[in-house]
Every structure is written in C-alpha cells, then in structure tokens.
Design a protein around this motif. Structure first.
Motif, mmCIF file in Angstrom:
data_model
loop_
_atom_site.group_PDB
_atom_site.id
_atom_site.type_symbol
_atom_site.label_atom_id
_atom_site.label_comp_id
_atom_site.label_asym_id
_atom_site.label_seq_id
_atom_site.Cartn_x
_atom_site.Cartn_y
_atom_site.Cartn_z
ATOM 1 N N GLY A 72 0.819 -1.213 0.000
ATOM 2 C CA GLY A 72 0.000 0.000 0.000
ATOM 3 C C GLY A 72 0.848 1.256 0.000
ATOM 4 N N LEU A 73 1.963 1.224 0.719
ATOM 5 C CA LEU A 73 2.869 2.380 0.772
ATOM 6 C C LEU A 73 3.378 2.740 -0.618
ATOM 7 C CD1 LEU A 73 5.656 2.994 3.396
ATOM 8 C CD2 LEU A 73 6.154 3.253 0.967
ATOM 9 N N PHE A 74 3.879 1.734 -1.346
ATOM 10 C CA PHE A 74 4.472 2.019 -2.658
ATOM 11 C C PHE A 74 3.430 2.221 -3.752
ATOM 12 C CE2 PHE A 74 8.147 -0.265 -0.672
ATOM 13 C CZ PHE A 74 9.011 0.815 -0.691
ATOM 14 N N VAL A 75 2.268 1.586 -3.642
ATOM 15 C CA VAL A 75 1.225 1.752 -4.659
ATOM 16 C C VAL A 75 0.550 3.116 -4.543
ATOM 17 C CG1 VAL A 75 -1.048 0.945 -5.392
ATOM 18 C CG2 VAL A 75 0.778 -0.706 -4.982
ATOM 19 N N ASN A 76 0.201 3.506 -3.319
ATOM 20 C CA ASN A 76 -0.539 4.752 -3.126
ATOM 21 C C ASN A 76 0.335 5.994 -3.068
ATOM 22 O OD1 ASN A 76 -2.931 3.380 -3.122
ATOM 23 N ND2 ASN A 76 -3.372 3.628 -0.954
ATOM 24 N N GLY A 77 1.639 5.831 -2.807
ATOM 25 C CA GLY A 77 2.532 6.980 -2.719
ATOM 26 C C GLY A 77 2.542 7.843 -3.977
ATOM 27 N N PRO A 78 2.879 7.283 -5.146
ATOM 28 C CA PRO A 78 2.899 8.091 -6.375
ATOM 29 C C PRO A 78 1.508 8.532 -6.809
ATOM 30 C CG PRO A 78 3.327 5.779 -6.862
ATOM 31 C CD PRO A 78 3.385 5.918 -5.365
ATOM 32 N N TYR A 79 0.507 7.701 -6.567
ATOM 33 C CA TYR A 79 -0.878 8.068 -6.887
ATOM 34 C C TYR A 79 -1.271 9.321 -6.111
ATOM 35 C CZ TYR A 79 -5.975 7.564 -6.058
ATOM 36 O OH TYR A 79 -7.316 7.776 -5.902
ATOM 37 N N ALA A 80 -0.925 9.348 -4.825
ATOM 38 C CA ALA A 80 -1.236 10.513 -3.997
ATOM 39 C C ALA A 80 -0.448 11.742 -4.448
ATOM 40 C CB ALA A 80 -0.927 10.204 -2.528
ATOM 41 N N LEU A 81 0.819 11.573 -4.764
ATOM 42 C CA LEU A 81 1.673 12.696 -5.155
ATOM 43 C C LEU A 81 1.189 13.349 -6.447
ATOM 44 C CD1 LEU A 81 4.290 14.343 -4.709
ATOM 45 C CD2 LEU A 81 5.483 12.598 -6.060
ATOM 46 N N ILE A 82 0.868 12.537 -7.443
ATOM 47 C CA ILE A 82 0.479 13.068 -8.750
ATOM 48 C C ILE A 82 -0.870 13.772 -8.684
ATOM 49 C CG2 ILE A 82 -0.111 12.455 -11.129
ATOM 50 C CD1 ILE A 82 1.916 10.159 -10.901
ATOM 51 N N THR A 83 -1.798 13.193 -7.945
ATOM 52 C CA THR A 83 -3.141 13.777 -7.908
ATOM 53 C C THR A 83 -3.231 14.999 -7.006
ATOM 54 O OG1 THR A 83 -3.772 12.197 -6.174
ATOM 55 C CG2 THR A 83 -4.329 11.628 -8.444
ATOM 56 N N THR A 84 -2.212 15.261 -6.211
ATOM 57 C CA THR A 84 -2.259 16.423 -5.323
ATOM 58 C C THR A 84 -1.222 17.465 -5.713
ATOM 59 O OG1 THR A 84 -0.820 15.256 -3.738
ATOM 60 C CG2 THR A 84 -3.194 15.124 -3.382
ATOM 61 N N ALA A 85 0.018 17.298 -5.240
ATOM 62 C CA ALA A 85 1.050 18.316 -5.429
ATOM 63 C C ALA A 85 1.355 18.564 -6.905
ATOM 64 C CB ALA A 85 2.332 17.912 -4.688
ATOM 65 N N VAL A 86 1.482 17.498 -7.678
ATOM 66 C CA VAL A 86 1.800 17.662 -9.097
ATOM 67 C C VAL A 86 0.678 18.394 -9.817
ATOM 68 C CG1 VAL A 86 2.146 16.437 -11.279
ATOM 69 C CG2 VAL A 86 3.368 15.690 -9.232
ATOM 70 N N SER A 87 -0.570 18.009 -9.553
ATOM 71 C CA SER A 87 -1.705 18.670 -10.190
ATOM 72 C C SER A 87 -1.770 20.144 -9.813
ATOM 73 C CB SER A 87 -3.015 17.979 -9.789
ATOM 74 O OG SER A 87 -3.058 16.654 -10.276
ATOM 75 N N ALA A 88 -1.516 20.449 -8.530
ATOM 76 C CA ALA A 88 -1.534 21.843 -8.086
ATOM 77 C C ALA A 88 -0.383 22.627 -8.705
ATOM 78 C CB ALA A 88 -1.460 21.905 -6.562
ATOM 79 N N ASP A 89 0.805 21.998 -8.826
ATOM 80 C CA ASP A 89 1.943 22.650 -9.474
ATOM 81 C C ASP A 89 1.591 23.053 -10.905
ATOM 82 O OD1 ASP A 89 3.452 22.269 -7.229
ATOM 83 O OD2 ASP A 89 4.628 20.600 -8.024
ATOM 84 N N LEU A 90 1.039 22.100 -11.638
ATOM 85 C CA LEU A 90 0.747 22.345 -13.046
ATOM 86 C C LEU A 90 -0.439 23.282 -13.220
ATOM 87 C CD1 LEU A 90 1.260 18.709 -14.359
ATOM 88 C CD2 LEU A 90 2.764 20.660 -14.731
ATOM 89 N N GLY A 91 -1.392 23.232 -12.297
ATOM 90 C CA GLY A 91 -2.561 24.109 -12.378
ATOM 91 C C GLY A 91 -2.244 25.562 -12.101
ATOM 92 N N THR A 92 -1.076 25.824 -11.492
ATOM 93 C CA THR A 92 -0.627 27.203 -11.248
ATOM 94 C C THR A 92 0.696 27.446 -11.971
ATOM 95 O OG1 THR A 92 0.425 26.471 -9.178
ATOM 96 C CG2 THR A 92 -1.796 27.385 -9.023
#
Length: 541
Positions: free
Chosen positions: A433-453
């Motif tokens: 769960g740690l390795f599966v959800n880690g990148p999923y969480a990162l991309i859908t939050t911080a990465v999306s916010a980075d690109l959206g601004t």
C-alpha cells in the motif's frame, strides 16, 4: 464568466463572524479549508468502498472455500478481526444475489465497477472545466448530495428486491458522474489557499483523506453488512450527503469570498513574498483583518480587500490549452497505470482476501473487509513520504517513478507470501500500500496543483480544477480498466491478476522517464540541456 457577482460568503462562516464580531485570520482559514476538504473527499472515497465489501455476498464461491477453522489470535485489533461467526457462516451459505451469483458473476461485478469508473473518468473532464467556471462550494455541495443519493439507491435494490442488472448499472453510472465533481474541486480549493512552499508535504498529509475514507467506508459497510447488504450502501451514502451540507455551510472556496486576496494572482500580495518572509506575510494579513472585517459579505460583488476587479478578470482555460502545459500529458498517462493498480486493490482486495487461505484458513467477509483497510494505512504513510521526499529533493517525477518501480517487488512478495500468516499478510499488505498509493497521492495532489498554477498561465487564468481533471480523469480511465480486467482474469487465477498489476506499475514508471532524466540533469547542473517542451516541476524555476 464573471462569478464574483454571484458568490456569497458561506452561511456558516457568516454566522460565526457575526457571533465572534470579527473575521478569522488567513492562517485559521487555511486550517479550516484543509479540514473541510479532508472530510469531504474522505466521504467520496467512503462511498466507493461498499461494492468491494459486498462482492463476496453478491457472488459467494462456497465451492472453493468451505468454512473452516477459527482465528485464535486475531491481529491486531481484537474483535475487529473476528473468527468465523454465525453471521459469516450464514453469508457463506447464501446463494448470492441475482444477477451476480451465476458463473459470470465476477465478470458482471467487474462491469459494474467499470461502469462507475468510466462515467467518473468522462465526467471528470467536464467537471474540471465547470469547477473553474462555477462556484466551487455549490458545485461540490451538489456533487456530494447527488452522489450520496445514487449510492443509497443502489442499496435500495436490496430492499426493493430488484434483480435487474440494468438497475445496478444505471445507479453506478449516475453515482460515477456525480463523484467526478469531487477531486477537481477539492484540489482547486486547496490550491486557492496554499502557495508552493512545502506543497508536497502539506498535500501528502492532506491526501490521507483517500485512505481514511477507504478505511471508514470499509468499516461502515462491513459493520452493517449483517443487517442486509443494502445497508452497506445506504449508510455511506447518507454520510456523503451530510458531508455536502457541511461543505455548503462552511467551505470558503476562494480567499476573496472572505475578504482576502487571491494568492495565485500576480496582483495578489501572497505570491510576491519571498518564501523566507512567509511568517511576516501572515502577520501583515492579520493586521489587515480590521480593514477587511465583514468584507467577505461584500467580496461577491468585488468590494472585498484584494478581490474586486482582480478576480473578475480571471478566466477558465480550455482543455486543449491545459493539455499544452508542460508535464500534464506525461503525468496523466503515468496516473492511468498508477490508478489501474491502486483501484484494483481498492475494489478487489476484500474479495481476494475472502477467497484466499491465510495461515491455512479462510476468513469471513466482514474480517476480509476490516483487514483490507490496512492496505490504506500503508497508503497514508506512502502519500506523506512521497510528498516529503519530492519537496526535499525538488523531484516530483523521480519520486513517483521510484515508488512505482518499488511497488513491483512489493506486490509480488505479497502475493507469494501473504498466505503464510495473518501477521505476515498485514505487514506485506501495508508495504504494498505504501508504494502503490505513494505516487498516486503525489500526482493527484502536489503535481496537479503545481501544473494548475504553472508560470505559463501568468496568473490571469484559472486552471487548477481543469488540470486536475485532465490528470485524474485520464487516471480514472485506468482505474476503470483495472477492476474490469480483474473480473475476467480472476477466473484464471489470482496470479494472472498480479502479473497485470506488475505490468501496470512498470508502465507507470517508464512513462516518466523523460521527466526523470530532466530532473537528474538539472541536479547535475545541465539545466540548459533540458528540452524546453519538458521543463521540470521545480518551484525554484
């Protein structure tokens, strides 16, 4: 679209302001935003879990797993992981629920999942653009209430004794469309209130709502299962609707709504500050509260401090323009495979646990549902860890790719050795769960916010919800495909399912190769060699 003239201060905040006699500080509002959006999206995920919990009830497979033995040492929460009880034995002996109890039952369950996720994915693209054009508070409110309504209707099929496949299919499709309102909205709201500093860590912690929602949804659905599987849908659906009421009353979706300037605007005061004087910035904002007290009521018409015309000229960007933002497409495709893996676990892990011997014994449906929540406990740690690492090294792509590669051996080891004992199963499940959800969480939050601004938007466009919708909408197409394939592959054996998951994780990592190379080159000092079409998601650039 000029929204400023239509928005109003949330009624709950307006009431509290009148009671207190003054406005909250920006810092207090930020904490409130994190809490409310956390609860809101936890409700979204809680309402998605029932279908995974009741799969073994709708399609029991007693021929391959007769009830046997008891778990003498439940681990680790006492009677949460219970032995085979009378209710569990009754469920095992049941004939299931037509039309899911036939030979093609798992395939039909997979079709139900893909119907939900396909509508969720398609609806995401529309919802993202609407989220950047409409009042996010009202948009999110109606999305939650509508979603809770259709999730509850699915459960009513039990009490109405409905056995028509089309009914359950339509209910899931409608729920999927309403669920699409959630993610673009909450990410946009958080992005409206938080700048880029420590965004990965903050959003990594905040993203625990996904796992908390999964855990709560599993516990609620499993807890009421003995009263009839319909309650496993009705209870989360009711909680979801209550969450919508909370959002309507207290969510200040934009700083301008409560008298503060837009932090993502070039004219806003927040973004012009240097990161080292952020505390001084907050102090100055608090000093300004006396001037903007009550401005929240007037900000809708442009009279609030920092709102006014600066906000009125904002416009939402189109899907094509948002796709042209560097990095959007690679991360969207990566998330396609990342969510394929994550949602396969989300929808099928309880079923897998109930169909597999652990320590030589089969567990009850309720125990399988409770045990599966520990996958999400590992996911919470993974999301926070991925956010922290990506902040520290300024390397979003490298962090996401590394986690996806590490998920491959983690899943294979879990499949091979998870049946040794319940303790071993739990430990390996949490690591996976740690390795599966880690990148999923990162991309859908911080990465999306980075690109959206992204700096290419120059502060005069509103793209947070649109970019988030493109990335998560593409990812949700993978989320639909994974459970659908699992419904067919599971008939060939669970080993085939895990091979599919390994292939998905590998593809997710490989799709970020160019961005990873670019990040490594920058760390080595070769910034000028980075292709202009693939700039890094680096806050310092």
């Amino acid at each position: 679209m000029a929204m400023g003239s239509k928005r109003k201060t949330p009624p709950g905040i307006a009431l509290l302001r009148r009671v207190r006699g003054r406005n909250w500080s920006p810092k207090t509002f930020r904490y409130a935003i994190l809490l409310i959006t956390f609860i809101a999206y936890a409700c979204y995920h809680a309402s998605r879990k029932p279908s995974s919990i009741v799969k073994s009830v709708l399609h029991p497979d007693s021929s391959t797993k007769p009830p046997q033995g008891v778990n003498k040492y439940p681990w680790p929460l006492g009677n949460v992981f219970v032995k085979e009880d009378a209710d569990a034995l009754l469920l095992r002996k049941s004939k299931g629920w037509e039309p899911f109890n036939g030979k093609d039952g798992t395939s039909r369950l997979g079709e139900i999942d893909v119907a939900f996720l396909a509508c969720y994915s398609l609806g995401m693209y529309v919802a993202g653009h609407l989220g950047d054009s409409l009042d996010l508070r009202l948009f999110l409110t109606w999305g939650m209430i509508g979603s809770g309504f259709f999730v509850g209707l699915f459960g009513m099929g039990y009490f109405w004794n409905i056995h028509a496949f089309w009914f359950f299919l339509v209910m899931q499709m409608a729920a999927g469309l309403f669920q699409a309102t959630g993610w673009p909205s909450v990410v946009a709201v958080v992005g409206n209130w938080y700048g880029t500093r420590k965004r990965g860590l903050i959003m990594g912690i905040w993203n625990a709502h996904t796992s908390v929602g999964n855990i709560c949804g599993s516990l609620i659905a499993a807890g009421v299962l003995e009263y009839g599987w319909g309650w496993s849908f009705i209870a989360p659906g009711f909680v979801m609707s209550l969450g919508g009421v909370l959002v309507y009353l207290f969510l200040a979706a934009y700083p301008e709504d409560v008298g503060f300037p837009d932090i993502n605007s070039n004219s806003g005061k927040f973004i012009k500050r240097n990161r080292h004087v952020e505390e001084e910035e907050e102090e100055e904002e608090e000093e300004e509260e006396a001037d903007v007290e009550g401005a929240g009521e007037g900000s809708g018409s442009g009279s609030g401090s920092g709102s006014g015309s600066g906000y009125e000229h904002k416009r939402s960007v189109g899907l094509l323009q948002a796709c042209m933002i560097p990095g959007v497409i690679p991360f969207a495709l990566c998330l396609f495979f990342s969510k394929l893996v994550a949602y396969t676990f989300l929808y099928w892990l309880p079923f897998y646990l109930s169909q597999t011997t652990i320590g030589g014994e089969y567990m009850s449906v309720k125990t399988a549902g409770n045990l599966s929540t520990l996958f999400d406990v590992g996911g919470i740690v993974g999301g926070i860890l991925a956010g922290y690492i990506s902040d520290k090294f300024k390397a979003r792509a490298t962090t996401a790719a590394t986690f996806m590669y590490a998920a491959i051996p983690a899943m294979l080891v879990y499949h091979s050795y998870g049946g040794v004992s319940q303790t071993v199963n739990v430990l390996l499940m949490m690591v996976a769960g740690l390795f599966v959800n880690g990148p999923y969480a990162l991309i859908t939050t911080a990465v999306s916010a980075d690109l959206g601004t992204h700096k290419s938007l120059q502060g005069d466009s509103r793209a947070l919800a649109t970019v988030t919708a493109i990335i998560d909408g593409t990812g949700s197409a993978g989320a639909a495909l994974g459970p659908l394939l699992t419904g067919f592959l599971s008939t060939l054996g669970w080993q085939a399912v895990f091979y599919m998951l390994v292939a998905g994780a590998l593809c997710a990592g490989l799709l970020l190769t160019r961005l990873v190379i670019a990040e490594i080159r920058e760390k080595l000092g070769y910034v000028d060699e980075v292709p202009a079409s693939e700039p890094l998601l680096n806050e310092r650039r």
